[in-house]
Design a protein around this motif. Structure first.
Motif, PDB file in Angstrom:
ATOM      1  N   ILE A   1       1.017  -1.121  -0.018  1.00  0.00           N
ATOM      2  CA  ILE A   1       0.011   0.020  -0.085  1.00  0.00           C
ATOM      3  C   ILE A   1       1.014   1.267  -0.104  1.00  0.00           C
ATOM      4  CG2 ILE A   1      -1.909   1.143   1.241  1.00  0.00           C
ATOM      5  CD1 ILE A   1      -2.612  -1.283   2.666  1.00  0.00           C
ATOM      6  N   ALA A   2       0.605   2.152  -1.032  1.00  0.00           N
ATOM      7  CA  ALA A   2       1.630   3.491  -1.114  1.00  0.00           C
ATOM      8  C   ALA A   2       0.643   4.628  -1.132  1.00  0.00           C
ATOM      9  CB  ALA A   2       2.440   3.297  -2.280  1.00  0.00           C
TER      10      ALA A   2
ATOM     11  N   LYS B   1       1.565   9.089  -1.138  1.00  0.00           N
ATOM     12  CA  LYS B   1       2.674  10.093  -1.168  1.00  0.00           C
ATOM     13  C   LYS B   1       2.785  10.638   0.457  1.00  0.00           C
ATOM     14  CE  LYS B   1       4.327  14.143  -3.306  1.00  0.00           C
ATOM     15  NZ  LYS B   1       3.930  15.187  -4.329  1.00  0.00           N
ATOM     16  N   GLY B   2       3.886  10.744   0.833  1.00  0.00           N
ATOM     17  CA  GLY B   2       4.115  11.422   2.265  1.00  0.00           C
ATOM     18  C   GLY B   2       3.956  10.406   3.308  1.00  0.00           C
ATOM     19  N   TYR B   3       3.784   8.988   2.958  1.00  0.00           N
ATOM     20  CA  TYR B   3       3.902   8.032   3.880  1.00  0.00           C
ATOM     21  C   TYR B   3       4.660   7.088   3.554  1.00  0.00           C
ATOM     22  CZ  TYR B   3      -0.495   9.945   5.778  1.00  0.00           C
ATOM     23  OH  TYR B   3      -1.643  11.078   6.098  1.00  0.00           O
ATOM     24  N   VAL B   4       5.207   5.960   4.572  1.00  0.00           N
ATOM     25  CA  VAL B   4       5.832   5.122   4.325  1.00  0.00           C
ATOM     26  C   VAL B   4       5.129   3.897   3.685  1.00  0.00           C
ATOM     27  CG1 VAL B   4       7.256   3.049   5.354  1.00  0.00           C
ATOM     28  CG2 VAL B   4       7.491   5.382   6.584  1.00  0.00           C
ATOM     29  N   PHE B   5       5.551   3.296   2.603  1.00  0.00           N
ATOM     30  CA  PHE B   5       4.749   2.251   2.254  1.00  0.00           C
ATOM     31  C   PHE B   5       4.460   1.148   3.063  1.00  0.00           C
ATOM     32  CE2 PHE B   5       8.690   1.012   0.168  1.00  0.00           C
ATOM     33  CZ  PHE B   5       8.725  -0.208   0.184  1.00  0.00           C
TER      34      PHE B   5
ATOM     35  N   LEU C   1      -2.457   0.758   8.835  1.00  0.00           N
ATOM     36  CA  LEU C   1      -2.147   2.174   9.207  1.00  0.00           C
ATOM     37  C   LEU C   1      -0.800   2.245   8.420  1.00  0.00           C
ATOM     38  CD1 LEU C   1      -2.888   1.647  13.067  1.00  0.00           C
ATOM     39  CD2 LEU C   1      -4.353   2.358  11.399  1.00  0.00           C
ATOM     40  N   LEU C   2      -0.864   3.546   7.876  1.00  0.00           N
ATOM     41  CA  LEU C   2       0.343   3.900   7.155  1.00  0.00           C
ATOM     42  C   LEU C   2       1.258   5.093   8.125  1.00  0.00           C
ATOM     43  CD1 LEU C   2      -0.799   4.545   3.534  1.00  0.00           C
ATOM     44  CD2 LEU C   2      -0.021   2.328   4.628  1.00  0.00           C
ATOM     45  N   SER C   3       2.231   4.945   8.035  1.00  0.00           N
ATOM     46  CA  SER C   3       3.031   5.751   9.124  1.00  0.00           C
ATOM     47  C   SER C   3       3.515   7.058   8.153  1.00  0.00           C
ATOM     48  CB  SER C   3       4.418   4.967   9.601  1.00  0.00           C
ATOM     49  OG  SER C   3       4.221   4.032  10.125  1.00  0.00           O
ATOM     50  N   PRO C   4       3.190   8.214   8.631  1.00  0.00           N
ATOM     51  CA  PRO C   4       3.686   9.331   7.929  1.00  0.00           C
ATOM     52  C   PRO C   4       5.271   9.337   7.767  1.00  0.00           C
ATOM     53  CG  PRO C   4       2.104   9.903   9.633  1.00  0.00           C
ATOM     54  CD  PRO C   4       2.435   8.563   9.935  1.00  0.00           C
ATOM     55  N   LEU C   5       5.779   9.739   6.601  1.00  0.00           N
ATOM     56  CA  LEU C   5       7.211   9.636   6.215  1.00  0.00           C
ATOM     57  C   LEU C   5       7.917  10.891   6.878  1.00  0.00           C
ATOM     58  CD1 LEU C   5       9.031   8.020   4.500  1.00  0.00           C
ATOM     59  CD2 LEU C   5       8.690   9.495   2.597  1.00  0.00           C
ATOM     60  N   ARG C   6       8.434  10.667   8.218  1.00  0.00           N
ATOM     61  CA  ARG C   6       9.115  11.492   9.066  1.00  0.00           C
ATOM     62  C   ARG C   6      10.211  10.964   9.653  1.00  0.00           C
ATOM     63  NH1 ARG C   6       3.753  12.656  12.303  1.00  0.00           N
ATOM     64  NH2 ARG C   6       3.705  11.074  13.695  1.00  0.00           N
TER      65      ARG C   6
END
Length: 650
Positions: A504-505, A507-511, A531-536
């Motif tokens: 699952i992908a 933009k702005g999140y870890v796939f 649950l997708l983790s924000p890419l930070r």
């Protein structure tokens, strides 16, 4: 011996075939001697004959009753009375009239036995049909077309009789609650949990629309405490005043394919249209184009679970008969291929309609009025083999099929329950919806599905994301979908016996990465929130579709798509750095495990570097078995501990 679930075709349609009475057309002037000499009877017969030739059957019946009242032995009048009633589809009175003629003179008009056989067949009296067909066969010259016709009729009635004597299911009953009405109700879709149904209801138009007799609308009902509630009109803002019907919905409940007749800009009398649901709202429909649609009648579409195959009924030229089943394939360009006729295993010179492709992608149900059956329209099944060929149509058997009309069928995702539309006796309206448990011989193949919601891991907010399913054996992407941006929901069908990479992908999140090994028995379907983790800074990713050779640091080729996704993510976010952590279970020497995990982490480092990721943006370390995430006491726990984990650093 008959096999009710056998794969046999019926060559002749056995619905009632009218032959204009041999006693009409100027026989008066040729010195024909009628069986009656009663002047009143003959006078009324002449008036009836004139009305019959003018296709005024009701007027003809009035005069014929007067004729037989004047002379009860007037055989010609009884025969014409049978013809007139049959044209009005008053089969009971037609049968009575024909049998009166036979009682007067058994050999006067042998063809009447065939008519009586048809009428008895249509009412489900298959033994009576065989008796009368046999009486006609005894009076026909062997080898003639009529002899072959009645031989086929006897075989057909024998088949139907065998089916009734060998039912394939014990119980079939009208759905409880308030779905069925005095109008015609047709099932279109049942949700994965079996608690939501969408149906088409064909109702009388109100007085504001006198130019049309009926209107079809889409309704939906929910089952609460095992009882279906009053259906509500399906909220579609664009259907006001439009003629719609023949609808199916994709297995995830989010794509609607339906029939629109006489829409502005259409290509034929009825065209295929598509609508997509966001949240609770169906988007304005799109015509599926001039390749799929023709200048003729195109209707009743259904899409395969992966969205790549479209099946529908059409009366276009080039078919086998009236309405045939066709298939179009979605090309890589996104356009649809020219339609392909499904061929002789499915299509006949009659009408094949209402295709329903199960989520297994291999089992096709449909209705036909020409394949070997029990009455008007029966339901059949055909299965696609590994070469893409469809098997000969198989009748679903009794009491799924009856001497009435079974119009369409919908089978649950798990293949255990079905709903069908039928005008069989005992319903609330002409067509009602019935349900049954599917027997093994008619059941589709097992499927596994992922039914989930994609959410922001920090806030719980629903996300619209891209979901991709990759065959781990062929490395080919076999299906893609998107989650609903309003609700986060999606449903994806998987086939048992396969191994899949699931990603699952957004933009702005870890796939999100997971794999499903379905070549083991007892695999359950998945229902969960993803649950997708924000890419930070500090976000982590476990590469669940990364595989190494046993006891080595050699990356298997099947892992490349997963690593390529990671490389693409890093290329799109050049400020990000990563820490690559290798982990093992506790089987074996601790130091050996640490070194193995470090070599594997280094292999990922080297692969990403080859894909253009600067080495300064990456670091790696092997942790061996020192950081378990599950118990090492079970095989499942040890599998979770054997992992490669990415931590993102800003």
């Amino acid at each position: 011996m008959y096999l009710c679930n056998g794969k046999m075709n019926r060559k002749y349609y056995l619905s009632f075939v009218l032959l204009t009475s041999i006693f009409t057309t100027a026989l008066w002037g040729q010195g024909y001697e009628f069986s009656s000499q009663n002047k009143k009877a003959l006078k009324n017969y002449a008036k009836a004959e004139n009305a019959y030739l003018q296709k005024d059957n009701r007027e003809a019946i009035l005069y014929l009753h007067k004729a037989v009242k004047a002379d009860r032995q007037f055989i010609e009048a009884w025969l014409m009375l049978g013809d007139a009633y049959a044209e009005l589809k008053d089969n009971e009175n037609a049968l009575h009239a024909y049998e009166q003629a036979v009682e007067i003179s058994p050999d006067f008009f042998p063809r009447v036995y065939y008519f009586i056989g048809n009428l008895r067949f249509d009412r489900g009296d298959y033994r009576g049909a065989i008796t009368n067909y046999s009486l006609y066969r005894d009076r026909v010259v062997p080898g003639t077309p009529s002899f072959k016709e009645v031989e086929n009729a006897i075989d057909q009635a024998g088949f139907a009789e065998y089916c009734v004597a060998h039912p394939v299911v014990q119980n079939i009953y009208a759905v409880n609650g308030r779905i069925n009405s005095a109008a015609d109700d047709y099932v279109n879709y049942v949700s994965q949990d079996g608690n939501r149904m969408i149906l088409t209801r064909k109702e009388l138009f109100d007085t504001l629309h006198p130019e049309q007799l009926y209107i079809e609308r889409f309704y939906q009902s929910y089952r609460i405490n095992d009882e279906w509630k009053d259906p509500d009109t399906l909220a579609i803002s664009w259907d006001e005043g439009m003629s719609i019907g023949g609808m199916n919905i994709s297995v995830d409940g989010r794509r609607m394919y339906f029939t629109g007749c006489n829409f502005p800009g259409g290509f034929g009398s009825c065209d295929l249209y598509f609508s997509f649901r966001e949240g609770d709202r169906w988007m304005p429909p799109l015509n599926m184009g001039s390749i799929v649609n023709s200048q003729w009648w195109d209707s009743q579409p259904i899409i395969s679970p992966d969205g790549k195959w479209l099946f529908y009924a059409s009366r276009r030229t080039g078919g086998k008969g009236g309405s045939d089943l066709w298939m179009s394939i979605r090309l890589e360009s996104g356009k649809w291929s020219p339609p392909i006729n499904l061929g002789d295993s499915i299509n006949t010179v009659g009408n094949e309609m209402a295709p329903f492709l199960h989520a297994d992608g291999k089992t096709l149900y449909f209705s036909s009025d020409r394949h070997r059956g029990l009455g008007g329209s029966d339901l059949f099944v055909s299965r696609k083999d590994e070469t893409g060929r469809w098997s000969k149509a198989k009748n679903l058997g009794y009491p799924i099929n009856t001497h009435d009309n079974e119009i369409n069928i919908v089978v649950s995702l798990d293949g255990k329950q079905a709903w069908l539309s039928s005008d069989r006796e005992g319903g609330k309206g002409k067509v009602d919806i019935y349900t049954l448990e599917v027997n093994a011989g008619n059941a589709p193949h097992q499927v596994v599905f992922v039914n989930g919601n994609v959410k922001d891991g920090a806030t719980g907010r629903p996300l619209g994301a891209r979901i991709e399913l990759t065959d781990l054996i062929t490395s080919r992407v076999v299906d893609t979908t998107t989650s609903d941006r309003m609700t986060g929901e999606f449903l994806m069908v998987l086939q048992p016996g396969k191994k899949y990479a699931f990603n699952i992908a957004k933009k702005g999140y870890v796939f999100y990465s997971e794999h499903f090994n379905l070549d083991t028995t007892g695999v359950r379907s998945v229902n969960k929130d993803f649950l997708l983790s924000p890419l930070r800074d500090g976000a982590t990713l476990v590469l669940n579709n990364l595989f190494f050779d046993f006891d080595r640091a050699t990356i298997r080729e099947v892992s490349y798509p997963e690593l390529d996704r990671l490389a693409d993510l890093l290329l799109a976010n050049p400020s990000l750095h990563i820490h690559i952590a290798g982990h093992t279970d506790n089987v074996g020497d601790m130091e050996y495990n640490r070194l193995l995990s470090e070599r594997r982490a280094r292999a990922v480092f080297d692969y990403l570097a080859e894909k253009g990721i600067a080495p300064r943006r990456m670091e790696y370390k092997g942790y061996g078995d020192s950081v378990p995430v599950a118990s090492n006491e079970t095989a499942g726990g040890r599998a979770k501990n054997r992992r490669t984990e990415i931590t993102f650093v800003e």
